[in-house]
Design a protein around this motif. Structure first.
Motif, short mmCIF file in Angstrom:
data_model
loop_
_atom_site.label_atom_id
_atom_site.label_comp_id
_atom_site.label_asym_id
_atom_site.label_seq_id
_atom_site.Cartn_x
_atom_site.Cartn_y
_atom_site.Cartn_z
N VAL A 415 -31.67 -30.74 -67.83
CA VAL A 415 -32.32 -30.78 -66.45
C VAL A 415 -33.69 -31.65 -67.03
CG1 VAL A 415 -33.05 -28.49 -66.57
CG2 VAL A 415 -33.13 -29.86 -64.40
N PHE A 416 -33.86 -32.54 -65.99
CA PHE A 416 -35.18 -33.07 -65.97
C PHE A 416 -36.03 -32.20 -64.84
CE2 PHE A 416 -35.31 -37.50 -68.12
CZ PHE A 416 -34.03 -37.21 -68.74
N SER A 418 -40.54 -31.14 -63.69
CA SER A 418 -41.78 -31.29 -64.01
C SER A 418 -42.54 -29.98 -63.55
CB SER A 418 -42.55 -32.40 -63.04
OG SER A 418 -42.15 -33.71 -63.33
N SER A 419 -42.20 -29.34 -62.33
CA SER A 419 -42.70 -27.95 -62.13
C SER A 419 -41.95 -26.98 -62.76
CB SER A 419 -43.02 -28.10 -60.55
OG SER A 419 -41.30 -27.75 -60.14
N GLY A 420 -40.75 -27.26 -63.18
CA GLY A 420 -39.83 -26.11 -63.74
C GLY A 420 -38.83 -25.58 -62.54
N ARG A 421 -39.20 -25.94 -61.33
CA ARG A 421 -38.61 -25.31 -60.44
C ARG A 421 -37.13 -25.78 -60.42
NH1 ARG A 421 -38.31 -27.26 -54.19
NH2 ARG A 421 -39.03 -29.15 -55.10
N THR A 422 -36.69 -27.09 -60.73
CA THR A 422 -35.19 -27.32 -60.72
C THR A 422 -34.39 -26.54 -61.76
OG1 THR A 422 -35.93 -29.49 -60.00
CG2 THR A 422 -33.47 -29.28 -60.89
N VAL A 440 -40.98 -33.23 -67.76
CA VAL A 440 -41.78 -34.43 -67.71
C VAL A 440 -43.12 -34.16 -67.24
CG1 VAL A 440 -41.54 -36.70 -67.35
CG2 VAL A 440 -39.68 -35.49 -67.55
N ASN A 480 -40.16 -44.83 -64.59
CA ASN A 480 -38.75 -44.04 -64.42
C ASN A 480 -37.82 -44.90 -65.24
OD1 ASN A 480 -37.83 -41.92 -62.66
ND2 ASN A 480 -38.20 -42.75 -61.16
N ASN A 483 -36.36 -43.13 -68.54
CA ASN A 483 -35.87 -41.90 -68.48
C ASN A 483 -34.60 -41.94 -69.59
OD1 ASN A 483 -36.82 -39.98 -66.97
ND2 ASN A 483 -36.03 -40.36 -65.11
N GLN A 510 -30.88 -35.02 -62.67
CA GLN A 510 -32.11 -36.00 -62.88
C GLN A 510 -32.12 -36.50 -61.71
OE1 GLN A 510 -30.32 -39.20 -65.88
NE2 GLN A 510 -32.52 -39.25 -65.61
N SER A 516 -31.56 -37.29 -56.15
CA SER A 516 -31.09 -36.21 -57.43
C SER A 516 -29.57 -36.52 -57.65
CB SER A 516 -31.57 -34.84 -56.92
OG SER A 516 -32.78 -34.39 -56.96
N1 LIG Z 1 -39.62 -36.84 -64.37
C1 LIG Z 1 -38.42 -37.02 -64.02
N2 LIG Z 1 -37.54 -37.84 -64.21
C2 LIG Z 1 -35.96 -37.87 -63.75
N3 LIG Z 1 -35.99 -36.77 -62.86
C3 LIG Z 1 -36.65 -35.86 -62.49
C4 LIG Z 1 -38.04 -35.81 -63.01
N4 LIG Z 1 -38.69 -34.75 -62.65
C5 LIG Z 1 -37.67 -34.05 -62.00
N5 LIG Z 1 -36.69 -34.48 -61.89
C6 LIG Z 1 -35.36 -34.28 -60.83
O1 LIG Z 1 -35.89 -34.45 -59.74
C7 LIG Z 1 -35.20 -33.70 -58.75
C8 LIG Z 1 -36.20 -32.68 -58.00
O2 LIG Z 1 -37.57 -33.07 -58.28
P1 LIG Z 1 -38.79 -32.03 -58.25
O3 LIG Z 1 -38.78 -31.17 -57.07
O4 LIG Z 1 -39.94 -32.80 -58.46
O5 LIG Z 1 -38.34 -31.27 -59.32
P2 LIG Z 1 -39.16 -30.26 -60.44
O6 LIG Z 1 -40.06 -29.43 -59.22
O7 LIG Z 1 -38.32 -29.59 -60.93
O8 LIG Z 1 -40.07 -31.09 -61.13
C9 LIG Z 1 -34.37 -32.69 -59.71
O9 LIG Z 1 -32.90 -33.57 -59.59
C10 LIG Z 1 -34.97 -32.86 -60.99
O10 LIG Z 1 -33.96 -32.80 -62.29
#
Ligand SMILES: Nc1ncnc2c1ncn2[C@@H]1O[C@H](COP(=O)(O)OP(=O)(O)O)[C@@H](O)[C@H]1O
Ligand SMILES: C=C(OP(=O)(O)O)C(=O)O
Ligand SMILES: [K+]
Ligand SMILES: [Mg+2]
Length: 524
Positions: A415-416, A418-422, A440, A480, A483, A510, A516
């Motif tokens: 899983v990609f 940034s915040s860790g939320r996904t 990332v 992007n 990736n 991702q 997504s």
């Molecule tokens: N740097 C990245 N490159 C590609 N996909 C990403 C990246 N960061 C988050 N995603 C994807 O983007 C979607 C949600 O975005 P976002 O809310 O920004 O995620 P998160 O809060 O996990 O960072 C998810 O499908 C996640 O896997």
């Protein structure tokens, strides 16, 4: 018939229990938080704990100076470098903890049936007749028949290092008690716990604030373990304090539920906190023993539904001085995994126990076995049903990724995030395979300077069941199109770790452009 409990769907052949377990490329999905102290603070000792699988190090400020903990942390950093294993840092506050100071460190022998006075008069020296407490108003809060515990690692029922007292009467500055079990108190400081007594003390004390502002900031703490959280406001206050401290606005707060008041306000606390620690040590003396399991099951289910990590404490007390756990403890660890725990927190076992490495290894093995029979299908169905429709897009994508990974028997989910939320949303659906979280970095500004986020978010995955973080190179983060190259690094990482092999299927979650996506790939 389909089983609805959280065990394997198909009946387990009893004979299969005796067969050697099928090996897995990873030891367990459940996380282990270890408290560092006298038995676990040299570089070598910490390296051993990291190799055994500890992923979060807890620093308990209920004892030890800032300098002491700083030296340990310096060794942890070195051990992380040497072993190349990630480890997050958790600062555990003192909170409204009452204590008895035994400055002369005399041995205090208390005999069942004898009388002992707890006094607010701090000029008194601790002895078998009188125990001075650091809380003046205990006398106004205590009443006859109340239960008070005093000791090192509070009363479990099988030990003689802490004492159980019953209040007889309150006289002036003194609480007169009867000793209910014979015990010998040793050391310079004992914890005092008055059952179900409301303490009029702030949850984050002035001392705690000072430690967080200095030690916490200096060391970029990933987690604040908020001892004795009793109200949602406690968490809000702590958050306010962290937000004033620059980078610590990214620190997560794990509310420690360790008394009756915390239990009463659990739902509100869970809404505010990033995670929950079920502090069974203290809670176990506030609650009647026959109620502890029910709190564990209900609280864990609530955490799982909220997609927030649940950590349980005090699982293998006996391993403090034994290389093997009791049968009851071994079963308890497995049950915590089946109940949905994200992690196990070790206190005395790693801090001052004789077998810190054996403790971690044993727990890992038990967790691994429990994970294999965890009924993910039933769990998944329940988790999906719990979420009102229309579901948030991201949660729908995350749960679909887990479903796809299960259906194609993927060896790994990538899983990609940034915040860790996904990543946390994916973990919420409890995939049975490891989740490689590619964190990332994102460029942010606090108006004073620009910096990259990512390091906190990666380490915070280390307290969530099933998540294995790696931090991507920030140079790739704004572009992007690269990736694909980050994904290649992640897959190579998985191969090197032995969790991805040729012909394995891997599910990837991702963003491509604005959407997504969930991809399934087959390795060559
Ligand atoms: N740097 C990245 N490159 C590609 N996909 C990403 C990246 N960061 C988050 N995603 C994807 O983007 C979607 C949600 O975005 P976002 O809310 O920004 O995620 P998160 O809060 O996990 O960072 C998810 O499908 C996640 O896997
Ligand atoms: C972990 C616990 O708390 P403490 O900080 O007192 O070790 C507990 O009560 O289980
Ligand atoms: K503490
Ligand atoms: Mg506690």
């Amino acid at each position: 018939m389909q089983a609805s409990h959280l065990l394997l769907e198909e009946p387990i052949r009893l004979a299969s229990i005796l067969e050697p377990s099928s090996p897995r490329a990873f030891s367990a999905l459940t996380k282990i938080i270890g408290t560092l102290g006298p038995q676990s603070r040299s570089v070598e000792a910490i390296e051993d704990l990291l190799r055994a699988g500890m992923s979060v190090a807890r620093f308990d400020f209920s004892w030890g100076s800032e300098d002491y903990h700083q030296e340990t942390l310096g060794n942890l950093i070195q051990a992380v470098k040497n072993t190349r294993r990630l480890c997050a840092v958790m600062l555990d506050t003192v909170g409204p903890e009452l204590c008895v100071v035994n400055a002369d460190e005399v041995e205090i022998e208390l005999v069942e049936g004898a009388s002992v006075i707890i006094t607010a008069d701090k000029t008194k020296k601790a002895s078998d007749k009188v125990l001075p407490v650091n809380y003046d108003t205990l006398v106004s809060a205590a009443k006859p028949k109340d239960t008070i515990f005093v000791g090192h690692y509070l009363f479990t029922g099988s030990e003689t290092t802490s004492v159980w007292l019953e209040v007889n009467e309150v006289k002036g500055q003194d609480v007169v008690c009867t000793v209910k079990n014979t015990a010998t108190l040793t050391g310079s400081l004992f914890t005092l716990h008055a059952s179900q007594v409301h303490l009029d003390l702030p949850t984050l004390s002035e001392d705690d604030k000072r430690v967080v502002s200095s030690w916490g900031v200096r060391n970029h703490i990933d987690f604040l373990s908020l001892s004795f959280t009793r109200h949602a406001d406690d968490v809000r206050e702590a958050r306010k304090h962290l937000n004033q401290l620059g980078e610590l606005s990214q620190t997560q707060i794990f509310a420690k539920i360790e008394n009756y008041e915390g239990l009463q306000h659990f739902d509100e606390i869970l809404k505010e906190a990033d995670g929950i620690i079920l502090s069974r040590g203290n809670l176990g003396i506030d609650l009647p023993p026959e109620k502890v399991f029910l709190f564990q099951k209900v609280a864990m289910q609530k955490c799982n539904r909220a997609g927030k990590p649940a950590i349980v404490t005090r699982v293998v007390d006996s391993m403090v001085d034994n290389p093997r756990p009791t049968r009851a403890e071994a079963t308890d660890v497995a049950n915590a995994v089946l109940d949905g725990a994200d992690g196990i927190l070790l206190g005395a076992e790693t801090l001052r126990g004789l077998y810190p490495v054996e403790t971690i290894t044993t727990i890992y093995k038990i967790c691994g076995e429990a994970e294999k029979v965890f009924n993910q299908a039933v769990y998944f169905k329940r988790a999906i049903k719990d979420v009102p429709e229309p579901m948030q897009h991201l949660e729908s994508i995350a749960s679909s990724a887990v479903r796809a990974a299960t259906k194609v028997r993927a060896s790994v989910l990538v899983v990609f995030t940034s915040s860790g939320r996904t990543a946390r949303l994916i973990a919420k659906y409890r995939p049975t395979m490891p989740v490689l979280c590619v964190v990332v970095p994102r460029l942010t500004t606090n108006r004073l300077r620009w910096s990259f986020t990512g390091a906190f978010q990666a380490r915070q995955c280390l307290a969530v069941r099933g998540l294995f973080p790696m931090l991507a190179d920030p140079r790739h983060s704004t572009d992007n199109t690269t990736n694909e190259s980050i994904l290649k690094v992640a897959l190579d990482h998985g191969k090197a770790a032995g969790i991805i092999k040729s012909h394995d299927r891997v599910v990837i979650c991702q963003k491509v452009g604005d959407s997504s996506v969930v991809k399934i790939i087959e390795m060559e």
